[in-house]
Each structure stands twice: as C-alpha cells, then as structure tokens.
Design an enzyme around this catalytic site. Structure first.
Site, PDB file in Angstrom:
ATOM      1  N   SER A  99       5.891   0.834   8.768  1.00 27.27           N
ATOM      2  CA  SER A  99       5.797   1.615   7.540  1.00 27.27           C
ATOM      3  C   SER A  99       6.715   2.836   7.564  1.00 27.27           C
ATOM      4  CB  SER A  99       4.336   2.016   7.310  1.00 27.27           C
ATOM      5  OG  SER A  99       4.155   2.600   6.054  1.00 27.27           O
ATOM      6  N   ASP A 243       5.459  -0.098   0.501  1.00 27.64           N
ATOM      7  CA  ASP A 243       4.122  -0.238  -0.080  1.00 27.64           C
ATOM      8  C   ASP A 243       3.644   1.066  -0.698  1.00 27.64           C
ATOM      9  OD1 ASP A 243       3.567   1.193   2.236  1.00 27.64           O
ATOM     10  OD2 ASP A 243       1.933  -0.116   2.905  1.00 27.64           O
TER      11      ASP A 243
END
Length: 448
Positions: A99, A243
C-alpha cells in the site's frame, strides 16, 4: 491478529520479514485448499515494487505446484483484484502490495471469492502450514500440475467497468492525477482520457523503488502545488495500490476522506441513493464532518479505525457509503473495498451534476484543528485505564464540551497510546494534549 497476517495481510520488509519462501508456501496452501474438489483458479495482481515480481513468481510456483491454475493480472490495483475475483468466478485473489509503505516493504493480501478480505480461519491455517505445524501438502504430478495464465484481459475489463460508471463526459474538465508511481499508473489516465478529460499526470513513471516516494496521497502537497501551477479544475492523488484517494480542489486545498464522505453522502441523499441516509465513518473522522452532517440531515455511524470495520458495518446494515479520513472510501453499490480511482469518478459525478467546483461542495464542512501525539508506554491497557489518566481525559472532555473532543486509544501495531484532541484552535489542541500526556508521564507510565 495472527503471527504473520495482520489487519491488512502479511506485510513487512521484503526478504526480511516477508520472504520468497513465505510466498511459495502461501501459494502452495491456497492451491491445495481451494483445489480439493475441483481445479482451483487463483488470480494475482501486483504493484510496482521491485520485489513484487519476485513474490508473483513464488506465489504462482506454489499455486501450480499444488495443482491449481494461477492467472496473472500483472501490475494493477488492489480493488481491481477484488473486482476480477468476484466477477470472474475465481476461488480467491491475491494482491502483492504494501500500500502506502516504502518500496522495500511488501505484502500479500488474500481476497475471498466474494471480493472481501479472506476469513481469519483460513489465514490461521496458512500460518500453521508456514510454521510446519501441519502435514506436508501433496505435489501435483503430470497433467495435474497447474497452468500459469496471462490474464491482462481481466485488468482491461476492470478499466472498462470504471469507464461505464461515469454518468457523463468529462469534456473540458482539467484533471490532475498523482499516480504515486504505483498501481494507478497503468489504469487511471486511460480511464480519464476515455471519458474526455484533459488529463494531467504526475508521478507516473515507476522504476521499482520510487513508489510512494514524495508523491501520492501521503504527500498531497505535491499535487496541491501542481493543481495551482497548471490552474486545474481538480486533482486526485492515489496511494501505492490505489485503494485510497485524496482530492485537491481548484484552489489547491486538500479534500480528504472526511470531506469526500460529506460531498458524496449529501449528493447521494439528494438522489435517494443513500441507504438509511447514513454514512459510515471511523472514530478518527473530524468533528467538523459530524457537525456538517447534522446540518445536512445526514446520519452517521462510527467504527474502529480500519476500512475492514467500516465495510463490516456497511454490510451488516446495508449502508451505501463509508470510509476513512485517509481516503479509503467504499461505495457498496460498485465495490466491496476502498477504490481510489472509483472514488475520484464519484467525486467527478457530483462536480458535474451539481455544476459546482469541488471547493464550493466542500465549503459547508469546517474542519476542526486536530493534534495527535503518540506516547510510548510499557503497557497500553494499564496506561489507558489508569485512574488519573481517565480523570484527566474526563476533565478535558468536560472543558471542550460541544466545541471539541478528546480521543485516547491504544495503537493496534505499536506499544503506544494515541492522544488526539480536536478543538477550535491549534493552541487549545496543544494545551489539552499536553495536559493528558503530562499525567501519563507523572504516573510513571511513559517509557523512553
């Protein structure tokens, strides 16, 4: 949380915490677990970290050695893996990413056939296998050995899905995108170009080591400056696996997850698309968001920190919209997880349908100054429940009244207590945070 798998998968420094041997064993287990009564299919996506390729090959080797087929999406976003897994009838999906972490970290996130985070009991079984606590799994032989399949078509279909969600053309809109030298680089510009935007892209040249480096949603100041310099209508910044999304308005002001929840929630309520007229937030959302929601007739729920908890609340109550200040926003009609590019498209819809700038749409939310301090302690529970600390927190809460709030919580990953105050001024935030920290210190609970 388990020994290896935390709230967001198995994550750590590549070949130090998370090794190729780990990845191979994860693949071996998943290929066997899902293939006990049929030829299992597992789809794999990855971000742009140098180590992502290494882990992709290790996972595919493990999956095929157990007799399942591995489908490779190549560089793609976490939400695209979730989408492809649930729409193309895969047994599970795997995203290789850490991430927003630096490039030398990496992670393995496993997604169920329904597009959700894998069940904790499956993670526990994988951990037991990694540690040699179970019998060795059988190796596939001859024609039973699995195939590795190029599945770039799945990623392209996801791009088509995103384009299909737009309600109108983006013609004449000047849009800036910060792709964080990550997963969005292969998708975001294609979507905005197809919708007719004048697309300006930065940090879209990944080299394996520059993902999230002074760019993306965790370094929003780069996009702020770019939007002002180029006189753009709006900007969107994604993180490494895309995301999450943080926006920048036409004046260069940050529009974070809280503001996005307000803007989209209010619009969805007006359109009759907001189930229960409720948005789902976490306890870290700003007090200004709640005050603006009260004025707009928007209801809200508060969950623990983490998009996992937001989604659980949404699924349980059939809510349409939820998310975090950090930019993880979930639109349950369209996705089962936070999706940065999808979020930016939903914000664009509001801008175009309301014929207002992003700055105007965000104007009703007056964000309260917020100060968060991490206090390292010997024992988190003891520190949080200490009578003198509790008393100090109650005194601050009483002093703030309806014009602020204090939140003291245990970190889920570190030996620290987080002390957060929101108030009318930065000076009040500093005063009340230090007031509580001083008591923690005086009680001998602080270390270091």
């Amino acid at each position: 949380m388990g020994k290896y798998f935390g709230t967001d998968g198995f994550r750590g420094e590549a070949n130090k915490v998370l090794t190729v041997e780990h990845a191979f064993k994860v693949g071996r287990f998943l290929g066997w677990y899902y293939g006990q009564d049929h030829k299992a299919k597992v789809v794999i996506g990855k971000d742009t970290r140098r180590s992502s390729y290494m882990f992709e090959y290790a996972l595919a080797a493990g999956i095929t050695a157990s007799g399942a087929n591995a489908y490779l999406l190549h560089v793609t976003t976490t939400p695209s893996v979730s989408y492809v897994t649930r729409t193309d009838d895969f047994d599970c999906g795997i995203m290789i990413s850490a991430s927003h972490n630096p490039f030398y970290d990496n992670g393995i996130k496993i997604i169920s056939g329904k597009g959700h985070k894998i069940e904790a009991e499956v993670e526990e079984k994988i951990e037991a296998y990694i540690d040699g606590e179970t019998d060795e799994l059988p190796l596939a032989k001859r024609e039973d050995i699995g195939l590795t399949v190029d599945y770039a078509a799945g990623r392209n279909r996801y791009i088509g899905y995103l384009i299909s969600l737009a309600t109108r053309s983006f013609k004449d809109m000047r849009v800036g995108l910060d792709c964080s030298n990550g997963s969005a680089f292969a998708i975001a510009k294609s979507v905005y170009d197809a919708l007719g935007a004048k697309t300006y892209v930065i940090n879209c040249e990944p080299d394996g080591t520059n993902i999230n480096k002074n760019c993306g949603s965790t370094h929003i100041e780069i996009l702020q400056q770019y939007v002002k310099e180029k006189k753009l209508d709006v900007g969107f910044a994604y993180d490494g696996d895309a995301d999450r999304c943080i926006a920048v308005d036409e004046n260069g002001n940050v529009v974070d997850g809280d503001l996005i929840l307000y803007i989209c929630g209010k619009y969805m309520k007006e359109c009759g698309h907001l189930n229960g007229n409720t948005i789902v937030t976490t306890i870290m959302s700003n007090l200004g968001l709640y005050k603006a929601c009260d004025k707009a007739g928007l209801k809200y729920e508060k969950t623990a920190v983490g998009d996992k908890y937001v989604y659980e609340n949404m699924a349980r109550n059939n809510f349409s919209l939820g998310g975090e200040q950090s930019g993880h926003i979930i639109f349950s009609k369209h996705a089962t997880t936070g999706d940065g590019i999808l979020t930016s498209l939903m914000v664009m819809e509001v801008i175009l349908e309301k014929k207002l700038t992003l700055g105007k749409l965000a104007e009703p939310v007056k964000i309260y100054p917020q100060l968060l301090k991490n206090v390292r302690v010997a024992d988190k529970k003891t520190a949080r429940e200490n009578p003198e600390v509790t008393k100090a927190v109650d005194e601050v809460a009483k002093a703030l009244g309806d014009d602020g709030r204090i939140l003291v919580r245990e970190s889920g990953t570190e030996p620290v207590i987080r002390v957060m105050v929101e108030a009318a001024t930065d000076e009040l935030c500093e005063k009340y945070v230090e007031q509580v920290v001083a008591v923690i210190k005086a009680e001998g609970l602080m270390v270091g």
